[in-house]
Scaffold this motif. Sequence first.
Motif, mmCIF file in Angstrom:
data_model
loop_
_atom_site.group_PDB
_atom_site.id
_atom_site.type_symbol
_atom_site.label_atom_id
_atom_site.label_comp_id
_atom_site.label_asym_id
_atom_site.label_seq_id
_atom_site.Cartn_x
_atom_site.Cartn_y
_atom_site.Cartn_z
ATOM 1 N N SER A 8 -67.162 40.413 -23.582
ATOM 2 C CA SER A 8 -66.681 41.076 -24.800
ATOM 3 C C SER A 8 -65.175 41.303 -24.722
ATOM 4 N N VAL A 18 -61.421 42.087 -24.340
ATOM 5 C CA VAL A 18 -60.327 41.522 -23.537
ATOM 6 C C VAL A 18 -60.861 40.460 -22.576
ATOM 7 N N ASP A 25 -70.339 39.713 -16.014
ATOM 8 C CA ASP A 25 -70.541 40.895 -16.864
ATOM 9 C C ASP A 25 -71.871 41.537 -16.482
ATOM 10 N N ILE A 26 -71.927 42.848 -16.672
ATOM 11 C CA ILE A 26 -73.193 43.553 -16.417
ATOM 12 C C ILE A 26 -74.246 43.085 -17.424
ATOM 13 N N CYS A 83 -73.107 40.793 -13.108
ATOM 14 C CA CYS A 83 -72.327 41.515 -12.099
ATOM 15 C C CYS A 83 -72.024 42.919 -12.585
ATOM 16 N N ASP A 84 -72.504 43.902 -11.843
ATOM 17 C CA ASP A 84 -72.077 45.283 -12.070
ATOM 18 C C ASP A 84 -70.925 45.522 -11.099
ATOM 19 N N VAL A 85 -69.727 45.686 -11.636
ATOM 20 C CA VAL A 85 -68.533 45.746 -10.775
ATOM 21 C C VAL A 85 -68.533 46.954 -9.830
ATOM 22 N N ASN A 118 -61.243 43.271 -14.968
ATOM 23 C CA ASN A 118 -61.008 43.778 -16.325
ATOM 24 C C ASN A 118 -62.078 44.750 -16.811
ATOM 25 N N THR A 138 -56.996 45.370 -15.303
ATOM 26 C CA THR A 138 -56.775 46.008 -16.599
ATOM 27 C C THR A 138 -56.676 47.509 -16.403
ATOM 28 N N TYR A 156 -60.882 59.426 -17.866
ATOM 29 C CA TYR A 156 -60.639 57.990 -18.077
ATOM 30 C C TYR A 156 -59.205 57.644 -17.674
ATOM 31 N N LYS A 187 -57.625 55.124 -14.683
ATOM 32 C CA LYS A 187 -56.688 54.024 -14.937
ATOM 33 C C LYS A 187 -55.392 54.215 -14.150
ATOM 34 N N PRO A 198 -53.200 48.110 -21.716
ATOM 35 C CA PRO A 198 -53.279 48.081 -23.175
ATOM 36 C C PRO A 198 -53.281 49.480 -23.783
ATOM 37 N N MET A 234 -57.480 49.696 -28.612
ATOM 38 C CA MET A 234 -57.859 48.498 -29.377
ATOM 39 C C MET A 234 -59.213 48.749 -30.030
ATOM 40 N N THR A 253 -62.263 45.944 -30.302
ATOM 41 C CA THR A 253 -63.225 45.463 -29.301
ATOM 42 C C THR A 253 -64.473 46.350 -29.373
ATOM 43 N N ASN A 254 -65.427 46.131 -28.488
ATOM 44 C CA ASN A 254 -66.649 46.957 -28.479
ATOM 45 C C ASN A 254 -66.459 48.255 -27.708
ATOM 46 N N PHE A 255 -65.224 48.464 -27.223
ATOM 47 C CA PHE A 255 -64.965 49.554 -26.278
ATOM 48 C C PHE A 255 -65.211 50.929 -26.880
HETATM 49 N N1 LIG Z 1 -60.327 48.910 -26.145
HETATM 50 C C1 LIG Z 1 -59.399 49.811 -25.815
HETATM 51 O O1 LIG Z 1 -59.024 50.704 -26.605
HETATM 52 C C2 LIG Z 1 -58.757 49.763 -24.454
HETATM 53 C C3 LIG Z 1 -57.501 50.337 -24.260
HETATM 54 C C4 LIG Z 1 -56.912 50.295 -22.998
HETATM 55 C C5 LIG Z 1 -57.578 49.685 -21.952
HETATM 56 N N2 LIG Z 1 -58.801 49.139 -22.160
HETATM 57 C C6 LIG Z 1 -59.463 48.530 -21.021
HETATM 58 O O2 LIG Z 1 -59.681 47.153 -21.299
HETATM 59 C C7 LIG Z 1 -60.798 46.683 -20.540
HETATM 60 C C8 LIG Z 1 -61.704 45.877 -21.439
HETATM 61 O O3 LIG Z 1 -62.097 46.694 -22.531
HETATM 62 P P1 LIG Z 1 -62.541 46.076 -23.928
HETATM 63 O O4 LIG Z 1 -61.769 46.800 -24.970
HETATM 64 O O5 LIG Z 1 -62.549 44.606 -23.874
HETATM 65 O O6 LIG Z 1 -64.037 46.661 -23.983
HETATM 66 P P2 LIG Z 1 -65.439 46.002 -24.376
HETATM 67 O O7 LIG Z 1 -66.392 47.162 -24.375
HETATM 68 O O8 LIG Z 1 -65.308 45.188 -25.617
HETATM 69 O O9 LIG Z 1 -65.763 45.038 -23.138
HETATM 70 C C9 LIG Z 1 -66.061 45.531 -21.872
HETATM 71 C C10 LIG Z 1 -67.011 44.579 -21.169
HETATM 72 O O10 LIG Z 1 -67.236 45.096 -19.837
HETATM 73 C C11 LIG Z 1 -68.620 45.026 -19.549
HETATM 74 N N3 LIG Z 1 -68.954 46.040 -18.557
HETATM 75 C C12 LIG Z 1 -69.122 47.376 -18.751
HETATM 76 N N4 LIG Z 1 -69.471 47.954 -17.590
HETATM 77 C C13 LIG Z 1 -69.520 46.976 -16.651
HETATM 78 C C14 LIG Z 1 -69.823 46.951 -15.269
HETATM 79 N N5 LIG Z 1 -70.183 48.064 -14.614
HETATM 80 N N6 LIG Z 1 -69.768 45.778 -14.615
HETATM 81 C C15 LIG Z 1 -69.425 44.639 -15.272
HETATM 82 N N7 LIG Z 1 -69.151 44.595 -16.586
HETATM 83 C C16 LIG Z 1 -69.193 45.752 -17.267
HETATM 84 C C17 LIG Z 1 -69.308 45.241 -20.893
HETATM 85 O O11 LIG Z 1 -70.645 44.739 -20.869
HETATM 86 C C18 LIG Z 1 -68.390 44.485 -21.845
HETATM 87 O O12 LIG Z 1 -68.768 43.130 -21.958
HETATM 88 C C19 LIG Z 1 -61.428 47.935 -19.921
HETATM 89 O O13 LIG Z 1 -61.025 48.044 -18.576
HETATM 90 C C20 LIG Z 1 -60.833 49.072 -20.718
HETATM 91 O O14 LIG Z 1 -60.777 50.276 -19.983
HETATM 92 C C21 LIG Z 1 -59.400 49.151 -23.387
#
Ligand SMILES: NC(=O)c1ccc[n+]([C@@H]2O[C@H](COP(=O)([O-])OP(=O)(O)OC[C@H]3O[C@@H](n4cnc5c(N)ncnc54)[C@H](O)[C@@H]3O)[C@@H](O)[C@H]2O)c1
Length: 263
Positions: A19, A21, A40-41, A65-67, A93, A147, A161, A165, A191, A194, A197-199
């Motif tokens: 998903s 980033v 990805d998990i 993969c659960d990181v 990431n 990330t 959070y 970071k 970043p 955003m 994304t699904n975040f």
């Molecule tokens: N979206 C934002 O606002 C934002 C801002 C700053 C930083 N970030 C960072 O960017 C990175 C990516 O976020 P995103 O916006 O793409 O989010 P997202 O939710 O769209 O994607 C995150 C992905 O990580 C996977 N994931 C979650 N837990 C996991 C685990 N334990 N092991 C493996 N995979 C796992 C999810 O299944 C998902 O596919 C993250 O580190 C987040 O903290 C996001």
Amino acid sequence: MSSTALLDGRSAIVTGAGSGVGRASALRFAEEGARVVCADIDLGSAKETVGLIEAAGGTAVAVACDVSQEDDVAAAVAAAVESFGRLDIMFNNAGIPTPRLGAGFTDHTVADFDRLVSVNLRGVFLGSRQAVLRFREQGDGGVIVNTGSVAGLVSWGGSVYGATKAGVHQLTRAVAIEGAQYGIRANAICPAGMPATNFMAAGGMPSSPELLEATSRQVGASHPLGRPITAEDCAEAAVFLASDRAANITGVLLPIDGGYVAR
Ligand SMILES: NC(=O)c1ccc[n+]([C@@H]2O[C@H](COP(=O)([O-])OP(=O)(O)OC[C@H]3O[C@@H](n4cnc5c(N)ncnc54)[C@H](O)[C@@H]3O)[C@@H](O)[C@H]2O)c1
């Protein structure tokens, strides 16, 4: 693949590749000639990313993969070695948001704290450690991209959070300094928010398309450049940092924020 592919022949792992980033970066890495382990998990979403890469003529494999689990991270590295012969790039990431978006410091339970630290910080520790061990075994360097977040640079976006970071940022610099003697580089992208994304949905924000668009516009307008930050903006920076064009860049925390932190 373009004739000047930046990651030609490299073997890369992208965590959270199902998903946002991670997906955008896995696609760009492949477009630049890398062979990509999409970790990805959620295995189903990682497989979808692989499908998108293959449809565009690239090479990728999906792994569950659960990181936060060392065995899973080691297995992702093993998958890169088994599938592509080696590992060149580790993009740590995957991350999770504040559990109840808007939760204040005292609203966080100990369980919330442990989960955030476990995925966001331990996950990057495990990914970096496994990558450095592999890079040293190969003996010819390697690249780590992590990330982080604007929330780890300024006090914004959730107290715990943000602390995870900030930990990622410091780990990035420490690994950069220790790894330099082995030709290993480590940098982080940081970043800003955003919503697209699904975040944020993962943090409990209602995610109707209308609300997402309105939030995107509102967050984007708070940046000096005035535009929403996208997963593709982050992917572009990750490609650059992973490539030889950044051969003399290490220990950098690169905000992808439209100028938010500089103001
Ligand atoms: N979206 C934002 O606002 C934002 C801002 C700053 C930083 N970030 C960072 O960017 C990175 C990516 O976020 P995103 O916006 O793409 O989010 P997202 O939710 O769209 O994607 C995150 C992905 O990580 C996977 N994931 C979650 N837990 C996991 C685990 N334990 N092991 C493996 N995979 C796992 C999810 O299944 C998902 O596919 C993250 O580190 C987040 O903290 C996001």
